[in-house]
Design a protein around this motif. Structure first.
Motif, PDB file in Angstrom:
ATOM      1  N   PRO A 191      40.812 -16.321  28.596  1.00  0.00           N
ATOM      2  CA  PRO A 191      39.783 -16.851  29.292  1.00  0.00           C
ATOM      3  C   PRO A 191      38.695 -17.374  28.115  1.00  0.00           C
ATOM      4  O   PRO A 191      38.629 -17.137  27.152  1.00  0.00           O
ATOM      5  N   ALA A 192      38.359 -18.386  28.882  1.00  0.00           N
ATOM      6  CA  ALA A 192      37.307 -19.081  27.918  1.00  0.00           C
ATOM      7  C   ALA A 192      36.008 -18.376  27.181  1.00  0.00           C
ATOM      8  O   ALA A 192      35.896 -18.881  26.304  1.00  0.00           O
ATOM      9  N   ASN A 193      35.834 -17.254  27.725  1.00  0.00           N
ATOM     10  CA  ASN A 193      34.547 -16.660  27.004  1.00  0.00           C
ATOM     11  C   ASN A 193      35.079 -15.348  26.290  1.00  0.00           C
ATOM     12  O   ASN A 193      34.382 -14.434  26.093  1.00  0.00           O
ATOM     13  N   SER A 194      36.430 -15.408  25.996  1.00  0.00           N
ATOM     14  CA  SER A 194      37.198 -14.245  25.418  1.00  0.00           C
ATOM     15  C   SER A 194      37.257 -14.363  23.895  1.00  0.00           C
ATOM     16  O   SER A 194      37.922 -13.624  23.262  1.00  0.00           O
ATOM     17  N   ILE A 195      37.067 -15.635  23.254  1.00  0.00           N
ATOM     18  CA  ILE A 195      37.800 -15.692  21.789  1.00  0.00           C
ATOM     19  C   ILE A 195      36.566 -14.787  20.979  1.00  0.00           C
ATOM     20  O   ILE A 195      37.318 -14.128  20.059  1.00  0.00           O
ATOM     21  N   GLY A 196      35.403 -14.761  21.344  1.00  0.00           N
ATOM     22  CA  GLY A 196      34.568 -14.083  20.408  1.00  0.00           C
ATOM     23  C   GLY A 196      35.258 -12.522  20.429  1.00  0.00           C
ATOM     24  O   GLY A 196      35.167 -11.834  19.502  1.00  0.00           O
ATOM     25  N   TRP A 197      35.302 -11.806  21.424  1.00  0.00           N
ATOM     26  CA  TRP A 197      35.915 -10.620  21.750  1.00  0.00           C
ATOM     27  C   TRP A 197      37.189 -10.645  21.003  1.00  0.00           C
ATOM     28  O   TRP A 197      37.258  -9.505  20.338  1.00  0.00           O
ATOM     29  N   TRP A 198      37.958 -11.329  21.065  1.00  0.00           N
ATOM     30  CA  TRP A 198      39.655 -11.324  20.555  1.00  0.00           C
ATOM     31  C   TRP A 198      39.377 -11.308  18.926  1.00  0.00           C
ATOM     32  O   TRP A 198      40.025 -10.581  18.197  1.00  0.00           O
ATOM     33  N   GLN A 199      38.222 -12.043  18.403  1.00  0.00           N
ATOM     34  CA  GLN A 199      38.280 -12.236  16.940  1.00  0.00           C
ATOM     35  C   GLN A 199      37.794 -10.900  16.432  1.00  0.00           C
ATOM     36  O   GLN A 199      38.212 -10.296  15.318  1.00  0.00           O
ATOM     37  N   GLN A 200      36.866 -10.428  17.134  1.00  0.00           N
ATOM     38  CA  GLN A 200      36.433  -8.932  16.668  1.00  0.00           C
ATOM     39  C   GLN A 200      37.483  -7.708  16.861  1.00  0.00           C
ATOM     40  O   GLN A 200      37.902  -6.836  15.990  1.00  0.00           O
ATOM     41  N   HIS A 201      38.305  -8.084  17.954  1.00  0.00           N
ATOM     42  CA  HIS A 201      39.270  -7.057  18.226  1.00  0.00           C
ATOM     43  C   HIS A 201      40.182  -7.132  17.329  1.00  0.00           C
ATOM     44  O   HIS A 201      40.766  -6.233  16.840  1.00  0.00           O
ATOM     45  N   LEU A 202      40.908  -8.446  16.965  1.00  0.00           N
ATOM     46  CA  LEU A 202      42.001  -8.657  15.880  1.00  0.00           C
ATOM     47  C   LEU A 202      41.541  -8.195  14.630  1.00  0.00           C
ATOM     48  O   LEU A 202      42.229  -7.366  13.806  1.00  0.00           O
TER      49      LEU A 202
END
Length: 328
Positions: free
Chosen positions: A87-98
């Motif tokens: 999703p468009a608003n999820s890149i920040g979440w994924w960066q932290q998660h990874l």
């Protein structure tokens, strides 16, 4: 070209340790293991299929993983990056998660204004997460580790690296039915059907790059969708008539396949949508047991003894995943 693909069916890569592979794609990326089987051409090796809840075409990443596989080399004649849609608003979440999982990432925005993260899996396979501005309507696989609002929707695109542009571009347009979208420097984008996530391929032209070596941490082939057997057969006849060296139609149990190499060297597959992964086990039980095709079933005991044990997380069971998600 009288026949055109509607998009990507799956991407198949070569990995190392099977347990490490499963842990990364199930826990870190939050995909579902929809089929645990073996390489039909080499039954001593697992073939693991990851995707959405049902393993729909266009969501699938598959692996031949085994311990001790030598490292490959990324270069020309290969698919060098596999991108998933989020999703468009999820890149920040994924960066932290990874990064919390110890995965180094690089954040970029491409010429289509898609926000993206590039990274590698534990075997060095080039991956990316891409947020398409218009979104992606496909339903995700929801787990406690990667909740549905951020979860991967399926494949976004594949990047093929080649030494020369013209012949590869001609194959994509004239023989696979894709359309040219645009060029950004040495990168050309092509789309199948209406385009969008799951229907894109980027061609990176790198004449000075080394020739790729397919082994650990590299893509073995990319597969394109075809709706049924009759269309696949007609497509095969058309490709053979154009001079391509195309395999016979192969029964992969969950789809039927033909293979050929495009002029730049990247192995292409055309795979049917049917019969799908529910042909030999219920939807709720996908991936939880070793499944073998009928012609290998008589050797089940021998095959199982030669494979390493694979411990799947509870999140791969939909009933357990739903309970855990409710506890979040």
């Amino acid at each position: 070209m009288s026949i055109s693909t509607t998009g990507l069916h799956h991407v198949t890569a070569i990995g190392g340790n099977p347990q490490r592979n499963a842990d990364f794609y199930l826990r870190t990326l939050g995909l579902r293991l929809v089929k645990t089987t073996v390489n039909f051409d080499d039954p001593g090796t697992y073939h693991l299929y990851y995707g959405d809840a049902e393993g729909r075409p266009g969501t699938l990443m598959t692996f031949f993983p085994w311990d001790g596989v030598p490292d490959g080399r990324r270069g020309t004649g290969q698919a060098t990056t596999t991108a998933f849609s989020v999703p468009a608003n999820s890149i920040g979440w994924w960066q932290q998660h990874l990064e919390a999982a110890g995965v180094r990432t690089s954040r970029i925005t491409n010429s289509d204004e898609e926000d993206a993260l590039s990274f590698q899996d534990p075997d060095g396979l080039g991956l990316a997460l891409v947020a398409h501005p218009q979104g992606d309507p496909r339903d995700p696989w929801d787990t406690p580790l990667v909740p549905g609002e951020h979860a991967i929707r399926g494949l976004h695109s594949v990047t093929m690296t080649v030494a020369k542009e013209d012949a590869t571009a001609a194959t994509l347009v004239d023989d696979l039915g894709l359309r040219f979208v645009h060029q950004d420097g040495n990168r050309l984008r092509f789309a199948a059907g209406d385009g969008g996530p799951g229907a894109l391929v980027d061609v990176q032209v790198s004449p000075d790059a080394p020739r790729g070596l397919v082994a650990g941490g590299t893509v073995h082939h990319i597969a394109w969708r075809v709706p049924d057997d009759a269309t696949q057969l007609a497509w095969r006849e058309e490709l053979v008539g154009k001079g391509y060296d195309v395999t016979s139609i192969l029964d992969r149990q969950y789809f039927h396949s033909i293979y050929f190499r495009e002029p730049g060297g990247v192995l292409q597959e055309i795979a049917t949508d049917a019969p799908g992964f529910g042909v030999d086990e219920p939807l709720l039980e996908l991936g939880r047991a070793l499944k073998l095709p009928p012609w290998l079933e008589p050797k089940r005991e021998e095959i199982q003894e030669g494979l390493p044990e694979l411990d799947l997380p509870d999140e791969n069971n939909p009933e357990v995943a739903e309970i855990l998600a409710e506890r979040r």
